[in-house]
Write an enzyme that holds these catalytic residues in place. Structure first.
Site, PDB file in Angstrom:
ATOM      1  N   ARG A  19      -9.783 -11.978   2.734  1.00 33.87           N
ATOM      2  CA  ARG A  19     -10.708 -13.030   2.291  1.00 33.87           C
ATOM      3  C   ARG A  19     -10.043 -14.403   2.290  1.00 33.87           C
ATOM      4  O   ARG A  19     -10.724 -15.417   2.385  1.00 33.87           O
ATOM      5  CB  ARG A  19     -11.257 -12.676   0.912  1.00 33.87           C
ATOM      6  CG  ARG A  19     -10.270 -12.694  -0.215  1.00 33.87           C
ATOM      7  CD  ARG A  19     -10.761 -11.933  -1.430  1.00 33.87           C
ATOM      8  NE  ARG A  19     -10.805 -10.498  -1.175  1.00 33.87           N
ATOM      9  CZ  ARG A  19     -11.208  -9.586  -2.065  1.00 33.87           C
ATOM     10  NH1 ARG A  19     -11.615  -9.990  -3.256  1.00 33.87           N
ATOM     11  NH2 ARG A  19     -11.213  -8.308  -1.766  1.00 33.87           N
ATOM     12  N   LYS A  27       0.830  -1.193   0.000  1.00 33.25           N
ATOM     13  CA  LYS A  27       0.000   0.000   0.000  1.00 33.25           C
ATOM     14  C   LYS A  27       0.871   1.253   0.000  1.00 33.25           C
ATOM     15  O   LYS A  27       1.986   1.242   0.551  1.00 33.25           O
ATOM     16  CB  LYS A  27      -0.878   0.042   1.268  1.00 33.25           C
ATOM     17  CG  LYS A  27      -1.888  -1.061   1.407  1.00 33.25           C
ATOM     18  CD  LYS A  27      -2.618  -0.930   2.748  1.00 33.25           C
ATOM     19  CE  LYS A  27      -3.616  -2.055   2.960  1.00 33.25           C
ATOM     20  NZ  LYS A  27      -4.788  -1.936   2.089  1.00 33.25           N
TER      21      LYS A  27
END
Length: 464
Positions: free
Chosen positions: A313, A239
């Site tokens: 996830r 990020k």
């Protein structure tokens, strides 16, 4: 936590609270000295909901707190309680008849939260002296659960690593007589959690999976799964720095699950509660997993990695597969999963996904009644094609649909790991309040769990 509610026997000379409407301030019939109303006018107090003022009554020589009750369209239900929480520190006696006392108490309690781990509160808080016979048990359970979630989210990752998060789950369950285990590091692969291990292995703080249960084994099974990524660098798909500033909150799903569990156990709801949380840090090192890797999941599916910044996830998938094996009556997962959910609905309105229309209707009804906003989004099956892989059973991110429908495709991915549960619902929460609102101070936040607590009480019974 400071005591916010006290009985009249525990207060000396509390300041009376006088509920007023706009007409009381501007009309001819006034029960207080004219000087009080003049002071109110100077302070801009007009009796509107969400406003309160502390004044001195020359007629009695004592103080009185005026609390506005006049509602306008779209008035927040927590506004009245929040107004009381902004009063100077003192004991304030509520009158015997207050409209919607539970909402007032909840708004007051939620607005009174302070995170004090690293510095003491800057000032003392007001306390409410309640009418005789007021039962605060349910409100106290809710506040304790919400504040537990807030505390966990607000704690930075240097003090809340995978071990500390797992221990927080253990400590809560053991305090209520629950049992379980923490599966550590290398055991994860041996025990069938390869994706949890892969996501967490790059960190110097080894991954874990906490699995704890409470309640009568013969009772309806309610299982909660939370994303416990204590910090998310994005992995090799790293990020930018500004996107990392709030990544201590990436375990917000786990925090919310733990807050809900605290409510359920404190209220002694007649359910068999289970909490499963994968606790990991998505770090960067020579051990980091890579874009293009293919992982084997607990379910047996092979998963192609499209982006290492979509790690949540992956750990949820292994945890959901475990939880689903027990065939729970109700399976709930919560995660700070996608930025797409924020783009679609903003920070205050988390989406939820379920194939169960009856459950969705119940959640929407409870969310509205509890002032705990939630919004259903569809598990749109045609978008499953966006997760197709040429070399594995499934890709874990949308690589074929130009980045569209990110929250929906994430939910569709998770749905592949749930088959046996009676009902399943997934919440894509933000877990943070960026701007102060009544009952919602800036910082880590519990989203959806008050509505879910009401839902579970309604479905399975509340001893209270």
């Amino acid at each position: 936590m400071q005591t916010l509610f006290i009985g009249s026997a525990n207060a000396e000379n509390p300041i009376p609270v006088l509920p007023v409407l706009t007409s009381d301030v501007t009309g001819e019939e006034r029960t207080l000295h004219q000087a009080v109303w003049d002071f109110c006018r100077l302070q801009g107090f007009e009796g509107k909901a969400g406003t309160a003022v502390l004044a001195n009554d020359p007629a009695t020589g004592s103080s009185v707190a005026l609390l506005g009750l006049s509602e306008e369209p779209n008035t927040d239900p927590f506004a009245i309680g929040a107004a009381l929480a902004r009063l100077p520190a003192a004991d304030y006696a509520l009158p015997d008849a207050v409209p919607d006392l539970p909402a007032l108490l909840l708004g007051f309690g939620l607005s009174s939260y302070r995170f004090t781990r690293y510095r003491p509160a800057q000032n003392r808080l007001p306390r409410l002296v309640l009418p005789s016979g007021t039962d605060t048990g349910r409100v106290a359970h809710i506040l304790a659960g919400v504040n537990l979630a807030r505390d966990l989210i607000n704690t930075p990752a240097n003090d809340l690593g995978p071990a500390e998060l797992a221990f927080a789950i253990r400590d809560l369950f053991e305090a209520h007589g629950g049992t379980g285990e923490i599966i550590e590091a290398g055991e994860l692969v041996e025990r069938g959690f390869p994706m949890v291990h892969t996501v967490g292995r790059a960190s110097s703080r080894p991954p874990r999976l906490a699995d704890y249960s409470w309640g009568d084994e013969a009772a309806p099974k309610v299982t909660l799964v939370g994303k416990g990524v204590v910090f998310d660098t994005g992995g090799l798909d790293i990020k930018p720095s500004n996107a990392m500033l709030l990544m201590k909150k990436d375990m917000g799903g786990a925090a919310n699950v733990l807050g809900l569990a605290a409510m359920i156990m404190a209220a002694k709801l007649p359910v068999r509660l289970r909490v499963v949380v994968p606790c990991v840090e998505n770090a960067v090192s020579g051990e980091a997993f890579r874009p293009g890797d293919v992982l084997r999941s607990r379910k047996g599916f092979t998963v192609e990695i499209g982006n290492t910044d979509a790690e949540g996830r992956l750990v949820l998938a292994d945890a959901l597969a475990l939880a689903d094996e027990e065939e729970p009556d109700l399976l709930i997962d919560m995660a700070t999963l996608t930025g797409a959910a924020r783009v679609a609905l903003g920070p205050d309105l988390p989406p939820f996904f379920t194939p169960d229309d009856d459950l969705a209707e119940d959640i929407a009804m409870m969310a509205d009644a509890a002032n705990d906003p939630l919004w259903r989004l569809p598990l749109w099956q045609p978008y499953m094609k966006y997760l197709e892989s040429r070399i594995a059973d499934i890709n874990h991110v949308n690589t074929a649909g130009a980045g569209f429908a990110g929250s929906i495709t994430a939910a569709l991915f998770l749905s592949r790991f749930v088959e046996k549960a009676g009902s399943w619902v997934h919440f894509d929460i933000y877990g943070w309040v960026p701007i102060d609102k009544p009952g919602r101070p800036v910082g880590g936040e519990a989203q959806g769990i008050r509505a879910l607590f009401d839902l579970i009480c309604d479905r399975y019974g509340d001893p209270a």
